[in-house]
Design a protein around this motif. Structure first.
Motif, mmCIF file in Angstrom:
data_model
loop_
_atom_site.group_PDB
_atom_site.id
_atom_site.type_symbol
_atom_site.label_atom_id
_atom_site.label_comp_id
_atom_site.label_asym_id
_atom_site.label_seq_id
_atom_site.Cartn_x
_atom_site.Cartn_y
_atom_site.Cartn_z
ATOM 1 N N GLY A 184 1.180 -1.257 -0.002
ATOM 2 C CA GLY A 184 -0.349 0.012 -0.404
ATOM 3 C C GLY A 184 1.457 1.298 -0.072
ATOM 4 N N THR A 185 0.246 2.742 0.105
ATOM 5 C CA THR A 185 0.506 3.444 -0.641
ATOM 6 C C THR A 185 0.079 4.340 1.450
ATOM 7 N N ALA A 186 1.599 4.707 2.068
ATOM 8 C CA ALA A 186 0.634 5.900 2.906
ATOM 9 C C ALA A 186 1.587 6.831 3.239
ATOM 10 N N ILE A 187 1.029 7.743 2.796
ATOM 11 C CA ILE A 187 1.364 9.757 2.979
ATOM 12 C C ILE A 187 0.109 10.334 4.033
ATOM 13 N N PHE A 188 2.010 10.822 4.354
ATOM 14 C CA PHE A 188 2.102 11.727 5.909
ATOM 15 C C PHE A 188 2.117 13.371 5.323
#
Length: 641
Positions: free
Chosen positions: A492-496
């Motif tokens: 998945g993709t984590a956006i901070f």
């Protein structure tokens, strides 16, 4: 997560109101319905207030002509020349209003300099005054319209306040449904209103044509000859005729400068002046009519319909002020001057149709409290004017900055004109300042309170940012060190979300500390607000790869836009070097700081505590950035400021 940027845009607007399919005549009609409601209802009370006990004037021939001459030339100089002819040229990518003018002026100055800071202070104070003016406008307008009942049926006097409160309560209660449907009838009603003003004016002028001499500025000069310098205080009543000039500029983005100019020059201004002159003719013929020259000048058979029409016109004027308040609040949110608030879109077709519950109900409480406290439009008139005058003065100062920097061809005549505007603005400020004890203290206190809140929020955010940065780890050293002993990766993709592109987000540090994992792809997202109303499509999203499936995204929105982060990120795969962001495979991480006041740091403790309270009650990123709640993870921490 979101902070203002002074980087100007060069592309076309990506959002906003499109006028492509609407003819000039339709835009003119729409402008009449929305833009001129405030200034268009001023004849209900302006001339009456000029001869109230507060000013001690006698309604004789010379005095009536002198006051009418000042009203005429104030409309010509302040509204026609200053706002409609000159300030409408100062469009910030098509948008107007004091916040847009402030942003435009700041782009003309060195970023971070003292001049830019001072311009910001002036703009914020002007916006605060605009709000304080905005809560008086519905109260005085609707109350003055309903007071017509006293003329046709004196026995209904006791019902004036209850009827006014009910009308205002219904007005604020219906805001959540939006103005798109109701707005369609605004134009025809206001066209009928201004037509009625003109017809009534002509009918009364025919009885006393002598009143037409008031157009000669000699009568205004003669007024000061007779009353000496003490005559300057009459500007406290004359200013009531020009309230709404700032609203004309604020609404420029909805219709454009050309339709507004056509509507003013050829329809609204003539109708207003005919009505003022007609009221003056009535008073010349019968000085006793000064107790309510507007309604007494209406034929008896038409008074009931005129009360209904006037009430509709004042409701429309109030509606324009309320929606203007929503617009200014959204701009202030985007520029970082007030906390994030829940913004609800009331139209799927028009991005400008918004509803902010917090602003709406705060205005409703203050407006109704004003009616219940002051009881009459005459008492409210004493409170009205000081905030308008100060806002007009600030507009002139900001105009000087813009004209010097951006108008090399026009500044030779605009700057000398501004010197004249300043003198007139100061006359209005002095005259209205004399009414402080009679009620003008209220908008000043409200304006200063709002200014304190806005500046506290702005300064508090800066202190919070500095504290987070001070304890942060540099991104360019963190990633290489992390890869020496890489943690486990999950799909998945984590956006901070982060406001500082060079520092490791707290949310990432907390995630590593507690969960011991990284996502397959990690994005550091910074949301910027431009000093332009709308961000161009080609500048919306910038993507940088910083190695090992780490990316830095910069997402830009204009200050008139409502940020929709997930929607904007769907274009990430179309940009060179970008990645596909699948909404169903993406998790957003953000940190939510608990602010703790400290007596030894940036602001006085009471302002630290005020900021902490505002910070706790700010709308979460979920709502403001339109991030789905089921895709958001918030991680908390304590920060002393």
């Amino acid at each position: 997560m979101s902070h203002p940027s002074s980087t100007p845009g060069t592309g076309p607007r990506s959002h906003g109101t499109s006028h492509g399919q609407v003819g000039l005549a339709g835009l003119v009609a729409g402008a009449i319905g929305v833009v001129f409601g405030d200034i268009g209802t001023s004849p209900l009370y302006t001339l009456r207030e000029a001869f109230s006990e507060h000013y001690g004037l006698i309604a004789n021939h010379d005095t009536v002509l002198g006051v009418l001459s000042m009203i005429f030339w104030s409309l010509m100089i302040v509204v026609t020349f200053k706002y409609v002819t000159i300030i409408l040229r100062a469009d910030n990518d098509g948008e107007g209003g004091i916040m847009a003018l402030m942003a435009l002026a700041q782009r003309c100055l060195a970023k971070g300099g003292k001049s830019a800071y001072l311009v910001g202070i002036l703009g914020v104070f002007g916006a605060s005054l605009f709000f304080s003016d905005g809560v008086i406008t519905p109260a005085i307008s609707v109350l003055s319209a309903v007071e017509g009942l006293e003329v046709v049926a004196p026995g209904l006097h006791a019902w004036i306040i209850p009827i006014t409160v009910v009308v205002l309560a219904l007005l604020f209660a219906t805001q959540r449904f939006g103005t798109a449907k109701v707005g369609r009838v605004f134009g025809p009603i206001m066209i009928l209103w201004f037509s009625a003003l003109a017809v009534l004016g002509v009918l009364n002028i025919l009885h006393e044509p002598e009143v037409l001499h008031a157009i000669n500025p000699w009568w205004a000069a003669n007024f000061f000859v007779e009353h000496s310098w003490g005559g300057i205080f009459i500007f406290g009543a004359v200013v009531l005729a020009v309230t709404g000039g700032e609203a004309i500029y604020t609404d420029m983005g909805h219709f454009g400068a050309k339709p507004i100019r056509y509507a003013w020059y050829f329809f609204v201004l003539p109708a207003l002046m005919l009505n003022y002159l007609g009221q003056g003719a009535l008073v010349l013929e019968d000085p006793a009519a000064i107790r309510n020259p507007f309604y007494i000048g209406v034929p008896e058979w038409a008074r009931w319909p005129m009360i209904v029409l006037a009430t509709c016109a004042t409701v429309i004027a109030s509606q324009a002020v309320i929606t203007g308040g929503f617009s200014i609040a959204r701009q202030a949110m985007q520029l970082g001057y007030i906390p994030r608030m829940h913004v609800r879109h009331t139209s799927s077709d028009t991005i400008g149709q918004i509803y902010i519950p917090g602003i709406n109900w705060a205005m409703a409480v203050v407006v109704i409290a004003l009616v219940l406290t002051f009881q009459t439009s005459s008492a409210l008139a004493a409170a009205y004017g000081i905030s308008v005058s100060l806002t007009m003065f600030i507009d002139t100062l900001l105009l000087i900055v813009v004209a010097r920097a951006l108008w090399p061809r026009w500044r030779k005549w605009v700057l000398p004109s501004c010197a004249g505007f300043i003198l007139l603005d100061l006359a209005f400020v002095i005259a209205n300042g004399a009414k402080v004890l009679q009620g003008a203290w209220f908008p000043l206190v409200l304006g200063i309170t709002l200014f304190t809140l806005l500046r506290t929020w702005r300064r508090g955010r800066q202190l919070l940012h500095d504290e987070i940065r001070k304890d942060g780890i540099r991104l360019d050293t963190f990633i290489p060190g992390l890869m020496l002993a890489p943690p486990a990766r999950v799909p998945g993709t984590a956006i901070f979300l982060t406001s500082d592109r060079g520092i490791v987000p707290h949310a990432l540090m907390h995630n590593l500390k507690h969960n011991k994992v990284l996502h397959a792809r990690n994005v550091f997202l910074t949301v910027e607000t431009l000093t332009l109303p709308y961000a161009a499509n080609d500048r919306r999203l910038k993507i940088e790869s910083i190695g090992d499936d780490f990316y830095r995204f910069t997402l830009r929105f204009g200050f008139m836009e409502t940020p929709d982060v997930p929607m904007a990120l769907m274009r990430a795969g179309d940009i060179e070097g970008g990645i596909c962001v699948d909404p169903m495979d993406t998790t957003y991480f953000t940190s939510r700081e608990t602010v703790v006041a400290s007596p030894r740091r940036g602001m006085p403790v009471w302002r630290d505590k005020l900021f902490a309270l505002m910070h706790r009650n700010a709308a979460p990123a979920t709502g403001f950035f339109r991030i789905p709640g089921n895709r958001l993870v918030e991680l908390g921490s304590q920060v002393q400021i």
